[in-house]
Scaffold this active site. Structure first.
Site, PDB file in Angstrom:
ATOM      1  N   ARG A  91       0.880  -1.080   0.052  1.00 16.70           N
ATOM      2  CA  ARG A  91      -0.119  -0.036  -0.077  1.00 16.70           C
ATOM      3  C   ARG A  91       0.949   1.088   0.050  1.00 16.70           C
ATOM      4  O   ARG A  91       0.650   2.088   0.842  1.00 16.70           O
ATOM      5  CB  ARG A  91      -1.114   0.243   1.148  1.00 16.70           C
ATOM      6  CG  ARG A  91      -1.887  -1.088   1.463  1.00 16.70           C
ATOM      7  CD  ARG A  91      -2.941  -1.197   0.186  1.00 16.70           C
ATOM      8  NE  ARG A  91      -4.007  -1.894   0.473  1.00 16.70           N
ATOM      9  CZ  ARG A  91      -3.990  -3.368  -0.163  1.00 16.70           C
ATOM     10  NH1 ARG A  91      -2.791  -3.716  -0.703  1.00 16.70           N
ATOM     11  NH2 ARG A  91      -4.971  -3.917   0.121  1.00 16.70           N
ATOM     12  N   SER A 130     -10.495  -1.116   3.482  1.00 17.08           N
ATOM     13  CA  SER A 130      -9.707  -1.156   4.817  1.00 17.08           C
ATOM     14  C   SER A 130      -9.106   0.127   5.445  1.00 17.08           C
ATOM     15  O   SER A 130      -8.471   0.866   4.796  1.00 17.08           O
ATOM     16  CB  SER A 130      -8.359  -1.936   4.722  1.00 17.08           C
ATOM     17  OG  SER A 130      -8.681  -3.254   3.931  1.00 17.08           O
ATOM     18  N   GLU A 150      -4.588   3.465   6.806  1.00 20.75           N
ATOM     19  CA  GLU A 150      -4.275   3.234   5.289  1.00 20.75           C
ATOM     20  C   GLU A 150      -5.094   4.068   4.322  1.00 20.75           C
ATOM     21  O   GLU A 150      -4.548   4.572   3.418  1.00 20.75           O
ATOM     22  CB  GLU A 150      -4.954   1.589   5.122  1.00 20.75           C
ATOM     23  CG  GLU A 150      -4.306   1.383   3.755  1.00 20.75           C
ATOM     24  CD  GLU A 150      -5.671   1.128   2.692  1.00 20.75           C
ATOM     25  OE1 GLU A 150      -6.238   2.188   2.493  1.00 20.75           O
ATOM     26  OE2 GLU A 150      -5.752  -0.170   2.060  1.00 20.75           O
TER      27      GLU A 150
HETATM   28  N1  EPU Z   1     -10.224 -11.172  10.569  1.00 20.19           N
HETATM   29  C1  EPU Z   1     -11.017 -11.179  11.523  1.00 20.19           C
HETATM   30  N2  EPU Z   1     -11.957 -10.436  11.883  1.00 20.19           N
HETATM   31  C2  EPU Z   1     -12.155  -9.283  11.110  1.00 20.19           C
HETATM   32  C3  EPU Z   1     -11.764  -9.259   9.976  1.00 20.19           C
HETATM   33  C4  EPU Z   1     -10.445  -9.940   9.582  1.00 20.19           C
HETATM   34  O1  EPU Z   1     -10.428 -11.921  12.576  1.00 20.19           O
HETATM   35  O2  EPU Z   1     -13.189  -8.878  11.624  1.00 20.19           O
HETATM   36  C5  EPU Z   1      -9.020 -12.047  10.167  1.00 20.19           C
HETATM   37  C6  EPU Z   1      -9.228 -13.242   9.724  1.00 20.19           C
HETATM   38  O3  EPU Z   1      -8.584 -14.330  10.120  1.00 20.19           O
HETATM   39  C7  EPU Z   1      -9.161 -13.247   8.240  1.00 20.19           C
HETATM   40  C8  EPU Z   1      -8.018 -12.280   8.190  1.00 20.19           C
HETATM   41  O4  EPU Z   1      -8.313 -11.241   9.152  1.00 20.19           O
HETATM   42  O5  EPU Z   1      -8.855 -14.634   7.783  1.00 20.19           O
HETATM   43  C9  EPU Z   1      -7.588 -11.472   6.839  1.00 20.19           C
HETATM   44  O6  EPU Z   1      -8.968 -10.868   6.529  1.00 20.19           O
HETATM   45  P1  EPU Z   1      -9.261 -10.476   4.915  1.00 20.19           P
HETATM   46  O7  EPU Z   1      -9.043 -11.702   3.934  1.00 20.19           O
HETATM   47  O8  EPU Z   1     -10.872  -9.946   4.939  1.00 20.19           O
HETATM   48  O9  EPU Z   1      -8.454  -9.534   4.420  1.00 20.19           O
HETATM   49  P2  EPU Z   1      -7.735  -8.244   5.283  1.00 20.19           P
HETATM   50  O10 EPU Z   1      -6.226  -8.559   5.750  1.00 20.19           O
HETATM   51  O11 EPU Z   1      -8.498  -7.709   6.424  1.00 20.19           O
HETATM   52  C10 EPU Z   1      -6.505  -7.388   3.372  1.00 20.19           C
HETATM   53  C11 EPU Z   1      -6.568  -5.811   2.423  1.00 20.19           C
HETATM   54  C12 EPU Z   1      -7.806  -5.703   1.604  1.00 20.19           C
HETATM   55  C13 EPU Z   1      -7.816  -7.000   0.631  1.00 20.19           C
HETATM   56  C14 EPU Z   1      -7.863  -8.316   1.434  1.00 20.19           C
HETATM   57  C15 EPU Z   1      -8.139  -9.502   0.572  1.00 20.19           C
HETATM   58  C16 EPU Z   1      -5.308  -4.531   3.841  1.00 20.19           C
HETATM   59  C17 EPU Z   1      -5.115  -3.366   4.558  1.00 20.19           C
HETATM   60  N3  EPU Z   1      -6.413  -4.989   3.389  1.00 20.19           N
HETATM   61  O12 EPU Z   1      -7.742  -7.118   4.034  1.00 20.19           O
HETATM   62  O13 EPU Z   1      -7.827  -4.605   0.711  1.00 20.19           O
HETATM   63  O14 EPU Z   1      -9.319  -6.920  -0.151  1.00 20.19           O
HETATM   64  O15 EPU Z   1      -6.861  -8.275   2.363  1.00 20.19           O
HETATM   65  O16 EPU Z   1      -6.722  -9.645  -0.015  1.00 20.19           O
HETATM   66  O17 EPU Z   1      -3.995  -5.023   3.302  1.00 20.19           O
HETATM   67  C18 EPU Z   1      -8.247  -2.181   1.339  1.00 20.19           C
HETATM   68  O18 EPU Z   1      -7.006  -2.016   0.940  1.00 20.19           O
HETATM   69  O19 EPU Z   1      -8.952  -1.328   1.149  1.00 20.19           O
HETATM   70  C19 EPU Z   1      -8.630  -3.735   1.152  1.00 20.19           C
HETATM   71  C20 EPU Z   1      -9.878  -3.895   1.295  1.00 20.19           C
END
Ligand code: EPU
Length: 319
Positions: free
Chosen positions: A145, A219, A315
């Site tokens: 990012r 995010s 972010e």
């Molecule tokens: N999780 C929780 N609780 C929650 C949310 C997430 O426990 O409320 C844990 C779960 O273990 C889950 C893990 O976090 O498996 C990862 O969650 P998710 O797959 O939703 O991805 P993220 O890490 O929260 C990142 C990016 C997103 C992108 C997704 C999918 C960042 C800051 N965000 O989110 O990007 O869509 O991965 O690749 O890196 C964005 O940048 O705006 C964005 C949406």
């Protein structure tokens, strides 16, 4: 984030000629889709909304196609154009809000793919002397990012075009758990790029609120990276804590998990709150001010720090 704010001046830029009569020696905000911005209040300056459109194949060989997009093209429509033509590489980034011109700024990414993986070149102009420039992947200093556009070149340039190198003989990336789960549930064994795009759309729609219906900027925080000894300590206390190994003896921890553990998931505070299906997404229930959302975000940062000793960074871009 669906916040009502005013700009002192606002100009839509359809071609660079629109800039000829503009005084660029003033406070300026270059706006793409506005989808990753939190306004703390009104903008006391000139907003330039970049609407430069167009897409053109500029080069092609047996394996790849190079497509030059106008910065104002909608990102998701551009993904759909690639998918329809069976060009691979950006299908995992389906349904990300915003414009193509904004994509390199924070090196957008989702489900195992980042813009830098398909990026070829950015073209733009310098705001001080209107000189044109082009930067290749290496020069953009892409990180998680992050890019040169958030650092050395911040507020100094306008991106006019982005050229992506897409594949004709594509390799599908279905490594992300949620994608393989959707494919399995549909008995898809050899997915096409459209299958991947459809799966990503399904996953995003199932847990990320549509900004048109519920204001949000995706995010709100980045996923923090901590040292491996710190991660081992965390695992002792919370064996279920997820972590993704990184280079240099470090581990990335999902901020959404940390925020959920602090009790924020689904919690509403006035007109704002952390989304019920994804705690990393802060939402505007309709009438939130930027300050209200900012205050909530600070409370969340503080509680994550108190509970886990981890600092989570914003972010979204705050103005
Ligand atoms: N999780 C929780 N609780 C929650 C949310 C997430 O426990 O409320 C844990 C779960 O273990 C889950 C893990 O976090 O498996 C990862 O969650 P998710 O797959 O939703 O991805 P993220 O890490 O929260 C990142 C990016 C997103 C992108 C997704 C999918 C960042 C800051 N965000 O989110 O990007 O869509 O991965 O690749 O890196 C964005 O940048 O705006 C964005 C949406």
């Amino acid at each position: 984030m669906g916040i009502a704010v005013n700009a002192q001046k606002f100009l839509e830029v359809n071609t660079l000629d629109d800039l000829n009569s503009v005084n660029l020696d003033q406070k300026i905000l270059i706006l793409g889709g506005g989808s990753n911005i939190l306004f703390g209040g009104d903008f006391n300056g000139l907003v330039l909304k970049i609407n430069i459109l167009g897409k053109q194949i500029v080069k092609e060989d047996d394996h790849h196609v190079w497509i030059k997009f106008g910065a104002g093209e909608n990102w998701h429509e551009s993904v759909l154009y690639a998918v329809e033509n069976n060009y691979g590489g950006i299908e995992n980034m389906s349904l990300i809000p915003g414009t193509v011109g904004a994509a390199p700024i924070q090196n957008i990414g989702a489900y195992g793919v980042e813009l830098k993986d398909v990026f070829h070149q950015v073209d733009g102009i310098m705001l001080d002397d209107l000189q044109r420039f082009s930067l290749n992947t290496e020069a953009c200093n892409f990180g998680y990012r992050d890019s040169i556009f958030k650092n050395e070149l911040k507020s100094k340039i306008i991106i006019t075009h982005v050229t992506l190198r897409l594949t004709k003989q594509h390799q599908i990336n279905a490594t992300y758990g949620a994608i393989s789960d959707v494919l399995k549930s549909k008995n898809i064994i050899e997915p096409t790029i459209k299958d991947i795009s459809d799966a990503v759309i399904e996953i995003r729609q199932s847990k990320l609120p549509d900004p048109k219906e519920l204001g949000n900027a995706g995010s709100f925080f980045k996923n923090p990276t901590i040292s491996n000894p710190h991660f081992r300590e965390l695992k002792m206390a919370y064996p279920e804590c997820p972590g993704y190994p990184q280079p240099n003896d470090r581990t990335k921890v999902p901020a959404g998990w940390l925020i959920e553990q602090c009790g924020w998931k689904g919690k509403r505070v006035g007109e704002t709150g952390a989304h019920a299906k994804q705690a990393l997404v802060l939402v505007n229930y309709g009438n939130a001010t930027g300050q209200e959302i900012l205050n909530l975000s600070k409370q969340i940062q503080d509680s994550v720090y108190v509970k886990f000793g981890i600092k989570i960074e914003r972010e979204v871009t705050l103005l």
